[in-house]
Design an enzyme around this catalytic site. Structure first.
Site, mmCIF file in Angstrom:
data_model
loop_
_atom_site.group_PDB
_atom_site.id
_atom_site.type_symbol
_atom_site.label_atom_id
_atom_site.label_comp_id
_atom_site.label_asym_id
_atom_site.label_seq_id
_atom_site.Cartn_x
_atom_site.Cartn_y
_atom_site.Cartn_z
ATOM 1 N N GLU A 279 -10.935 6.956 4.088
ATOM 2 C CA GLU A 279 -9.886 6.325 4.997
ATOM 3 C C GLU A 279 -9.814 6.647 6.365
ATOM 4 O OE1 GLU A 279 -5.914 5.471 3.077
ATOM 5 O OE2 GLU A 279 -6.599 5.957 1.243
ATOM 6 N N ASP B 116 0.884 -1.042 0.097
ATOM 7 C CA ASP B 116 0.122 0.128 -0.230
ATOM 8 C C ASP B 116 1.051 1.223 0.081
ATOM 9 O OD1 ASP B 116 -2.208 1.666 0.201
ATOM 10 O OD2 ASP B 116 -3.168 0.774 1.681
HETATM 11 C C1 BGC Z 1 -5.216 3.046 0.201
HETATM 12 C C2 BGC Z 1 -5.386 2.077 -0.805
HETATM 13 C C3 BGC Z 1 -5.198 2.465 -2.284
HETATM 14 C C4 BGC Z 1 -3.893 3.370 -2.191
HETATM 15 C C5 BGC Z 1 -3.693 4.010 -3.572
HETATM 16 C C6 BGC Z 1 -4.017 3.789 0.066
HETATM 17 O O1 BGC Z 1 -3.875 5.083 0.835
HETATM 18 O O2 BGC Z 1 -5.109 2.387 1.405
HETATM 19 O O3 BGC Z 1 -6.569 1.445 -0.829
HETATM 20 O O4 BGC Z 1 -5.492 1.634 -3.280
HETATM 21 O O5 BGC Z 1 -3.965 4.362 -1.225
HETATM 22 O O6 BGC Z 1 -4.503 5.119 -3.702
HETATM 23 C C1 BGC Z 2 -3.327 10.080 -2.074
HETATM 24 C C2 BGC Z 2 -4.108 8.756 -1.962
HETATM 25 C C3 BGC Z 2 -3.459 7.927 -0.826
HETATM 26 C C4 BGC Z 2 -3.437 8.576 0.413
HETATM 27 C C5 BGC Z 2 -2.613 7.881 1.387
HETATM 28 C C6 BGC Z 2 -3.182 10.483 -0.716
HETATM 29 O O1 BGC Z 2 -2.485 11.828 -0.929
HETATM 30 O O2 BGC Z 2 -3.918 10.719 -2.936
HETATM 31 O O3 BGC Z 2 -4.254 7.916 -3.149
HETATM 32 O O4 BGC Z 2 -4.431 6.778 -0.542
HETATM 33 O O5 BGC Z 2 -2.483 9.746 0.145
HETATM 34 O O6 BGC Z 2 -2.264 8.347 2.579
#
Ligand code: BGC
Ligand code: BGC
Length: 600
Positions: free
Chosen positions: A486, A284
């Site tokens: 998230e 991730d």
């Molecule tokens: C998320 C994932 C996602 C990744 C890319 C992460 O923060 O947990 O689900 O695929 O970002 O955007």
């Molecule tokens: C990104 C996401 C990612 C996240 C993780 C964001 O800045 O756009 O894709 O999942 O950071 O912390």
């Protein structure tokens, strides 16, 4: 010069992979294991560092956010990769978790929570397929979806990404998604590699075990014995692998204190050896540095645990030099690198990437197509769950004279769509194509119905005069959650906001029948307001097709959705102990699977 064996599509894939692997330098191999965020690398650098994968994270759209610009962006990276010595295509990845939703113009489908409510495998398969059509039209053959978590605690900000708290339902619909995305053949024109995530136990974390500031559950620790972990969280992966899943994303979360990113037993022994998973694992976003303040150690731990590709996503030069050094020093065995690279190359070949690296603009008409909008509208209708329907309030008659519409969700596509829409955290207001609930009402009703609308029920003097003379026939209050994603959406209180409660109280005396529509990523505490409401509809995060709601409100389509999550009466009931739920006042407000029909 004869063309190399690895390009011969008539040879078995393993033979092609071996042929390619033996000719690769260490730099070329480690490049394949590297995934970089698109703003952190140029096409030229992709070529110079032999980078194997580029991604768009949430909000990772090109400067001009149009399908044409997406296609051009992806093809530019691809053309650079094709100019390298071995011309290994990159695999571009994106989170198209409810449609290709970072892209303006893509059809935004309901989030998974709504799909869980439909219980409709065939529908989920079609949505995955439509999403794959829109992705492949822009040259993207990899989707970081579906989330097949079984969220056990709805206070989690990713509850809506999950299909259901119920393992079996998440497994059935999750596998349907994998099949729909990958099509009959992975190298089919519109087939897109799916990525079940986040392995393992992401939906089972314990309260306040997250190491991230302000997160309550997200990225926390799943504290379960192995039998329970396997029972609640593993079956989805077994089904997804059977359905053909060839990439899986390990979770940020931990199991009994050890992060999945470094969990050799769960990644290698269980997933790859015991379950025979043939695909590759992608870490991730920035998960590897979480393993240790010593980056070298973090990289060694992740790769040796079985991680095949690292979503770096920023400083790829540091990642590449670190892993090269670890191999040179013997801290990461060369065999492990060969295994990781073989897994990645095998999937690239099975995807037919070597034969179709560049997408043509021919399929751009698939993006936002009428067919996909119709499908989304149907999905919205099927996802609605009717919790209360006093004296047959619903369906409504189209002959009503006055209808009052209010609430922050009544005319707000951003709120309908939720997180992961254009931006990681979603958007507010009507900035994308689609139909709000209010527009749906306007389209459904004739000029004979007087629609009075104000988002916060501050009606004009005229309108108030009309209402003082006679109550409206129907009031519709559209309330719920503003978008989040998230751990930012972790909550210790899921009560309706005081504004929403106030709105309901204000509408109650001025309409004969009051309908509430809840737009939210999960159940909310509605116990106190429910007696004020005649009909209560949960619409989850329906996406861009608000008319899917009005179709059902007026009886053009039936209510068929059923709760994918148990509905709490009070916050102190959470997290539920699902094995010991009471069925009286001590128990949930509505059980899992609840949902009324509204026979006229
Ligand atoms: C998320 C994932 C996602 C990744 C890319 C992460 O923060 O947990 O689900 O695929 O970002 O955007
Ligand atoms: C990104 C996401 C990612 C996240 C993780 C964001 O800045 O756009 O894709 O999942 O950071 O912390």
């Amino acid at each position: 010069m004869p063309s190399p064996k690895y390009l011969d599509v008539d040879l078995p894939i393993d033979e092609r992979v071996n042929d390619l692997l033996i000719s690769m330098t260490p730099e070329e191999k480690i490049g394949q294991m590297t995934q970089v965020e698109k703003n952190s690398i140029t096409p030229l650098e992709v070529a110079n560092y032999f980078v194997g994968s580029v991604l768009s994270g949430g909000g990772g759209y090109p400067i001009v956010n149009s399908p044409e610009a997406w296609l051009e962006m992806v093809n530019n990276f691809q053309e650079a990769a094709l100019r390298t010595r071995l011309a290994i295509p990159i695999l571009y990845g994106v989170d198209a978790i409810h449609g290709h939703s970072n892209m303006y113009g893509a059809v935004v489908f309901p989030h998974n929570v709504g799909l869980g409510a439909t219980r409709n495998e065939d529908l989920v398969e079609q949505i995955a397929n439509a999403t794959a059509e829109e992705l492949s039209a822009t040259g993207i053959y990899w989707n970081f979806a579906p989330t097949i978590a079984a969220p056990q605690d709805i206070r989690w900000g990713r509850t809506y990404e999950g299909l259901s708290e119920n393992t079996e339902l998440a497994a059935t619909l999750g596998s349907a998604y994998v099949r729909g995305s990958q099509g009959e053949r992975l190298d089919g024109t519109h087939s897109v590699l799916a990525t079940p995530k986040h392995y393992l136990g992401d939906g089972g974390t314990s309260w306040k075990t997250s190491q991230i500031e302000n997160f309550l559950l997200d990225q926390g620790d799943t504290r379960l014995d192995e039998a329970t972990l396997r029972k609640i969280h593993l079956p989805q992966y077994i089904s997804a692998i059977q359905a053909g899943a060839l990439s899986i994303m390990p979770s940020y979360s931990s199991w009994n204190g050890l992060k999945l990113t470094a969990h050799k037993y769960l990644l290698t022994d269980l997933l790859k050896t015991e379950l025979g998973f043939q695909g590759f694992l992608v870490s991730d976003w920035e998960a590897v540095p979480q393993l240790s303040p010593d980056y070298y150690l973090a990289v060694v731990l992740a790769i040796n645990a079985g991680m095949d590709m690292i979503m770096v996503p920023f400083d790829y030069k540091l990642f590449i030099s670190t892993l090269l050094k670890a191999v040179q020093l013997g801290d990461v065995p060369e065999m492990r690198i060969n295994d990781a690279v073989s897994r990645i190359l095998r999937v690239k070949m099975r995807l037919g990437l070597f034969e179709r690296p560049l997408a043509s603009p021919n399929f751009l008409s698939k993006v936002g197509s009428e067919a996909h909008r119709i499908l989304a509208r149907q999905a919205v209708s099927e996802s609605l769950v009717l919790l209360k329907n006093k004296s047959h309030t619903l369906p409504l008659s189209k002959a009503i004279e006055t209808i009052l519409v209010a609430g922050k969700g009544a005319d707000n596509l951003g709120m309908q769509c939720g997180g992961w829409t254009i931006e990681w955290m979603g958007i507010d207001g009507n900035q994308i194509p689609g139909t709000t609930i209010l527009q749906g009402l306007r389209n459904k009703l004739s000029a004979n119905t007087h629609i009075i609308y104000h988002p916060s029920a501050r009606f004009s003097e005229d309108e108030n005069r009309i209402l003082a003379l006679e109550k409206a026939d129907v009031g519709i209050a559209v309330v719920g959650e503003m978008p989040y994603a998230e751990g930012v959406g972790d909550r210790d209180d899921l009560s309706l906001s005081s504004d929403d409660v106030e709105l309901i109280r204000q509408l109650r005396p001025i309409c004969h029948r009051l309908v509430a529509i809840l737009i939210s990523g999960r159940p909310m505490i509605i116990t106190d307001v429910l007696p004020l409401i005649d009909a209560f509809v949960c619409a989850w995060l329906p996406g861009q097709e608000g008319e899917g709601i009005t179709d059902v409100l007026f009886g053009d389509k039936p209510f068929t959705g059923r709760l994918p999550y148990t509905w709490p009466r009070r916050m102190d009931q959470l997290p539920f102990d699902f094995e010991h739920l009471y069925s009286d006042e001590q128990g949930p407000l509505f059980p899992f699977g609840y949902g009324l029909t509204a026979d006229p």
